[in-house]
Design an enzyme around this catalytic site. Structure first.
Site, PDB file in Angstrom:
ATOM      1  N   LYS A 176      77.134 -22.097   6.961  1.00 45.69           N
ATOM      2  CA  LYS A 176      77.428 -22.990   7.964  1.00 45.69           C
ATOM      3  C   LYS A 176      76.845 -24.356   7.461  1.00 45.69           C
ATOM      4  CE  LYS A 176      75.736 -25.251  11.589  1.00 45.69           C
ATOM      5  NZ  LYS A 176      76.513 -26.432  11.482  1.00 45.69           N
TER       6      LYS A 176
ATOM      7  N   GLY B 157      81.112 -25.718  11.890  1.00 43.66           N
ATOM      8  CA  GLY B 157      81.180 -25.864  13.505  1.00 43.66           C
ATOM      9  C   GLY B 157      79.698 -26.351  13.781  1.00 43.66           C
TER      10      GLY B 157
ATOM     11  N   GLY C  75      75.918 -26.335  15.315  1.00 40.76           N
ATOM     12  CA  GLY C  75      74.793 -25.309  15.159  1.00 40.76           C
ATOM     13  C   GLY C  75      74.624 -24.297  16.338  1.00 40.76           C
ATOM     14  N   PRO C  76      74.752 -24.876  17.727  1.00 38.91           N
ATOM     15  CA  PRO C  76      74.616 -23.874  18.850  1.00 38.91           C
ATOM     16  C   PRO C  76      75.612 -22.907  18.894  1.00 38.91           C
ATOM     17  CG  PRO C  76      74.186 -26.102  19.582  1.00 38.91           C
ATOM     18  CD  PRO C  76      74.539 -26.399  18.226  1.00 38.91           C
TER      19      PRO C  76
ATOM     20  N   VAL D 281      78.219 -21.602  15.816  1.00 39.72           N
ATOM     21  CA  VAL D 281      78.281 -21.114  14.355  1.00 39.72           C
ATOM     22  C   VAL D 281      76.845 -20.658  14.112  1.00 39.72           C
ATOM     23  CG1 VAL D 281      78.999 -21.081  12.234  1.00 39.72           C
ATOM     24  CG2 VAL D 281      80.220 -22.048  14.159  1.00 39.72           C
ATOM     25  N   GLY D 282      75.930 -21.722  14.138  1.00 40.49           N
ATOM     26  CA  GLY D 282      74.607 -21.356  13.676  1.00 40.49           C
ATOM     27  C   GLY D 282      74.062 -20.213  14.447  1.00 40.49           C
TER      28      GLY D 282
ATOM     29  N   GLU E 172      63.080 -24.140   6.118  1.00 42.45           N
ATOM     30  CA  GLU E 172      62.517 -25.209   5.368  1.00 42.45           C
ATOM     31  C   GLU E 172      62.666 -26.470   6.360  1.00 42.45           C
ATOM     32  OE1 GLU E 172      62.271 -28.629   3.962  1.00 42.45           O
ATOM     33  OE2 GLU E 172      63.976 -28.374   2.837  1.00 42.45           O
TER      34      GLU E 172
ATOM     35  N   GLU F  46      58.425 -36.911  12.849  1.00 42.47           N
ATOM     36  CA  GLU F  46      59.296 -36.969  11.835  1.00 42.47           C
ATOM     37  C   GLU F  46      60.258 -37.969  12.270  1.00 42.47           C
ATOM     38  OE1 GLU F  46      61.855 -34.038  10.234  1.00 42.47           O
ATOM     39  OE2 GLU F  46      61.188 -34.541   8.402  1.00 42.47           O
TER      40      GLU F  46
HETATM   41  P1  NDP Z   1      69.293 -29.821  13.074  1.00 45.83           P
HETATM   42  O1  NDP Z   1      68.080 -29.199  12.768  1.00 45.83           O
HETATM   43  O2  NDP Z   1      69.919 -30.036  14.433  1.00 45.83           O
HETATM   44  O3  NDP Z   1      70.631 -29.514  12.011  1.00 45.83           O
HETATM   45  C1  NDP Z   1      70.300 -28.919  10.827  1.00 45.83           C
HETATM   46  C2  NDP Z   1      71.438 -27.792  10.896  1.00 45.83           C
HETATM   47  O4  NDP Z   1      70.902 -26.684  11.874  1.00 45.83           O
HETATM   48  C3  NDP Z   1      72.735 -28.003  11.181  1.00 45.83           C
HETATM   49  O5  NDP Z   1      73.667 -27.442  10.383  1.00 45.83           O
HETATM   50  C4  NDP Z   1      72.876 -27.885  12.662  1.00 45.83           C
HETATM   51  O6  NDP Z   1      74.201 -27.873  13.090  1.00 45.83           O
HETATM   52  C5  NDP Z   1      72.143 -26.479  12.533  1.00 45.83           C
HETATM   53  N1  NDP Z   1      71.650 -26.197  13.972  1.00 45.83           N
HETATM   54  C6  NDP Z   1      71.167 -27.103  15.214  1.00 45.83           C
HETATM   55  N2  NDP Z   1      70.994 -26.420  16.323  1.00 45.83           N
HETATM   56  C7  NDP Z   1      71.260 -25.145  15.903  1.00 45.83           C
HETATM   57  C8  NDP Z   1      71.027 -24.001  16.556  1.00 45.83           C
HETATM   58  N3  NDP Z   1      70.430 -24.019  18.028  1.00 45.83           N
HETATM   59  N4  NDP Z   1      71.095 -22.725  16.106  1.00 45.83           N
HETATM   60  C9  NDP Z   1      71.539 -22.699  14.849  1.00 45.83           C
HETATM   61  N5  NDP Z   1      71.848 -24.091  14.084  1.00 45.83           N
HETATM   62  C10 NDP Z   1      71.524 -25.104  14.502  1.00 45.83           C
HETATM   63  O7  NDP Z   1      68.990 -31.506  12.521  1.00 45.83           O
HETATM   64  P2  NDP Z   1      69.721 -33.097  13.136  1.00 45.83           P
HETATM   65  O8  NDP Z   1      70.950 -33.009  12.462  1.00 45.83           O
HETATM   66  O9  NDP Z   1      69.622 -32.686  14.708  1.00 45.83           O
HETATM   67  O10 NDP Z   1      68.634 -34.113  12.681  1.00 45.83           O
HETATM   68  C11 NDP Z   1      67.689 -34.135  13.794  1.00 45.83           C
HETATM   69  C12 NDP Z   1      66.232 -34.223  13.200  1.00 45.83           C
HETATM   70  O11 NDP Z   1      66.004 -33.307  12.328  1.00 45.83           O
HETATM   71  C13 NDP Z   1      65.955 -35.522  12.141  1.00 45.83           C
HETATM   72  O12 NDP Z   1      65.723 -36.705  12.723  1.00 45.83           O
HETATM   73  C14 NDP Z   1      65.033 -35.002  11.309  1.00 45.83           C
HETATM   74  O13 NDP Z   1      63.843 -35.522  11.917  1.00 45.83           O
HETATM   75  C15 NDP Z   1      65.090 -33.614  11.400  1.00 45.83           C
HETATM   76  N6  NDP Z   1      65.989 -32.906  10.076  1.00 45.83           N
HETATM   77  C16 NDP Z   1      65.101 -32.574   9.132  1.00 45.83           C
HETATM   78  C17 NDP Z   1      65.735 -31.969   7.715  1.00 45.83           C
HETATM   79  C18 NDP Z   1      64.792 -31.494   6.965  1.00 45.83           C
HETATM   80  O14 NDP Z   1      65.548 -31.367   5.682  1.00 45.83           O
HETATM   81  N7  NDP Z   1      63.748 -31.123   6.853  1.00 45.83           N
HETATM   82  C19 NDP Z   1      67.212 -32.193   7.727  1.00 45.83           C
HETATM   83  C20 NDP Z   1      67.751 -32.697   8.846  1.00 45.83           C
HETATM   84  C21 NDP Z   1      67.118 -33.063   9.872  1.00 45.83           C
HETATM   85  P3  NDP Z   1      75.068 -29.195  13.586  1.00 45.83           P
HETATM   86  O15 NDP Z   1      76.247 -29.410  12.323  1.00 45.83           O
HETATM   87  O16 NDP Z   1      75.958 -28.679  14.872  1.00 45.83           O
HETATM   88  O17 NDP Z   1      74.406 -30.252  13.428  1.00 45.83           O
END
Ligand code: NDP
Length: 472
Positions: free
Chosen positions: A170, A201, A203-204, A206-207, A245, A379
């Site tokens: 996903k 899809g 996160g909430p 498909v994830g 990660e 962050e």
């Molecule tokens: P998220 O952690 O929300 O997104 C990362 C992935 O997780 C996406 O595929 C997302 O889906 C999915 N996801 C979100 N919620 C859930 C859930 N409840 N269960 C399973 N999967 C889920 O990051 P954001 O895009 O909201 O970014 C927010 C902040 O996170 C950034 O400002 C940064 O600080 C941090 N971040 C850190 C990263 C890193 O590499 N360490 C990478 C990205 C963000 P969806 O496609 O719907 O977003």
């Protein structure tokens, strides 16, 4: 317009169960550049079933056969370098030249390194009367973010396939189009049906369906610490293996004898890579108070050389942030920095001049940041550097380690042995000494709330293996 209306499940492009779609936005213009299906739990169900059915025969293939396929993937990705570089420069906003090197280049390297590791892996060893064998972990659910979208996918998919696992991916809804290119490549090289599946899809939906599915043996997640904790909670119900990660607030400690002319511009550049949207970015520059004025001058000069602009202009060093949501999050951190009394040296919340569309933020530097300020603790994921002064080296170490995160770090000193000794005392998964370069084969991952497990190279491959002892 790059419109994708099918999901890749069980070796074929199939209709999604629902009718929803998710728009993909060009971060430099704010315009919609494509769309992908909004997958549902029903799609996850089909994909996991396919992955589970494909697992026994894929797990039984010879490692050499899998290594050959990974090399074919590497070749096909290489042939698509320009397409991938263009696509991710538009989805994420990284300057095109860098996008080619990093966003297209790193996934290619990862497939190559993993194929190599696979041929070198020690699958069996004797311990006393036990034959210890390594076996694939099973069905892997991979959930990935948008900042280095294809790289983060490759860091999971390459070792999972190499180990003999099957995968349901996903990708991030924010930058999902590159994942379709990878699916096309995996199809083209002849990966058996069900070994790799793609369900786009949110996160909430498909994830979470993946993280909680009883037939998913392992979930590997990259993203925010908030979502990572949720994934871990859901995975706990079925006691899955969990690899996380997560975020970082990485320290870059400049020791008193360091060459500031080198250390400060390199530190600013590291912090601003990908507009600051890098989990391992060195966002806290920890500097001797006695040299603070010198550091400030150099930091401002370096920061102001990062003129924001069109990612497709060859002179651009700083692209936009990925989305409106990300820009407003970053702006609110800048406001908070000012409100909490940090000294704003350059940048700020106003849009950069001449850029009235797209999600641009000015390169920003704060000085006299205290460890208890929000911008020192959280962050930000934008081009925002925090400079924190210290009086003694012990205080520098305490500030560096005073964080819930532990992903990366940097140390600078004229004495390399001293820098290395200091690096060993940092509670982080990686440390760059005097600007030591990124190594795509080195283990990458975090201490503390930066995550669990390691990605890349041999250590990344071992995450996807179970260990079995046969007593004889
Ligand atoms: P998220 O952690 O929300 O997104 C990362 C992935 O997780 C996406 O595929 C997302 O889906 C999915 N996801 C979100 N919620 C859930 C859930 N409840 N269960 C399973 N999967 C889920 O990051 P954001 O895009 O909201 O970014 C927010 C902040 O996170 C950034 O400002 C940064 O600080 C941090 N971040 C850190 C990263 C890193 O590499 N360490 C990478 C990205 C963000 P969806 O496609 O719907 O977003």
């Amino acid at each position: 317009m790059d419109v994708r209306d099918k999901l890749y499940i069980n070796g074929a492009w199939t209709e999604p169960a629902g009718s929803g779609t998710l728009p993909v936005v060009n971060s430099a213009t704010g315009e919609v550049m494509g769309s992908v299906p909004e997958g549902t739990a029903e799609d996850v169900e089909r994909a996991v079933k396919a992955a589970a059915a494909a697992f026994p025969s894929w797990a039984a293939t010879a490692p050499e056969e899998r290594a050959k396929l990974l090399t074919r993937v590497q070749e096909e990705l290489t042939a698509r370098t320009e397409q991938i570089a263009d696509l991710i420069a538009r989805e994420v906003g990284m300057p095109r030249t860098l996008s080619k090197l990093v966003q297209a280049g790193l996934p290619i390297m990862t497939f190559a390194i993993t194929a190599q590791q696979l041929t070198e892996l020690r699958w069996e060893e004797q311990i006393g009367n036990s034959l210890v064998v390594r076996e694939p972990a099973g069905v892997v659910g991979a959930i990935t973010p948008w900042n280095y979208p294809l790289h983060q996918i490759a860091l999971k998919v390459a070792p999972a396939l190499a180990a003999g696992c099957t995968v349901v991916l996903k990708p991030s809804e924010v930058a999902p189009l590159n994942a379709f290119v990878l699916a096309e490549v995996l199809h083209e090289v002849g990966l058996p049906a069900g070994v790799f599946n793609l369900v786009t899809g949110v996160g909430p939906v498909v994830g979470e369906a993946l993280a909680s599915h009883p037939q998913v043996d392992m979930v590997s997640f990259t993203g925010s610490t908030r979502a990572g904790k949720r994934v871990m909670q859901l995975a706990a119900e079925t006691v899955k293996r969990v690899a996380l990660e997560l975020g970082g607030k990485s320290p870059n400690v400049i020791l008193p004898d360091a060459d500031l002319q080198k250390a400060v511009p390199a530190g600013v550049q590291d912090c601003y890579l990908n507009s600051g949207q890098t989990c391992s970015a060195l966002t806290r520059m920890i500097v001797p108070r006695s040299r603070l004025a010198e550091v400030e001058d150099l930091a401002v000069k370096a920061a102001e050389s990062f003129t924001p602009g069109d990612p497709f202009d060859a002179t651009t060093r700083l692209g936009p942030l990925v989305s409106e949501a990300q820009r407003s999050r970053v702006r609110s951190y800048i406001e908070q920095g000012v409100a909490e009394g940090a000294k704003l040296l350059t940048g700020g919340v106003e849009a950069p001049e001449g850029l009235d569309r797209g999600f641009f933020v000015r390169p920003t530097v704060f000085s006299e940041v205290r460890p208890d300020m929000t911008i020192a603790k959280e962050e930000i994921f934008g081009p925002v550097l925090a400079i924190l002064p210290y009086d003694t080296e012990e205080e520098a170490l305490a500030i560096a380690n005073d964080t819930t995160y532990g992903l990366a770090g940097g140390v600078w000193s004229a004495d390399p042995a001293h820098a290395e000794a200091f690096a060993r005392r940092l509670r982080t998964g990686q440390v760059s000494i005097n600007g030591g370069g990124f190594n795509p084969a080195a283990p990458f991952g975090g201490y503390k709330q930066s995550g669990i497990g390691r990605e890349a190279g041999r250590f990344g491959l071992e995450e996807y293996l179970e260990v079995k002892a046969l007593q004889r």
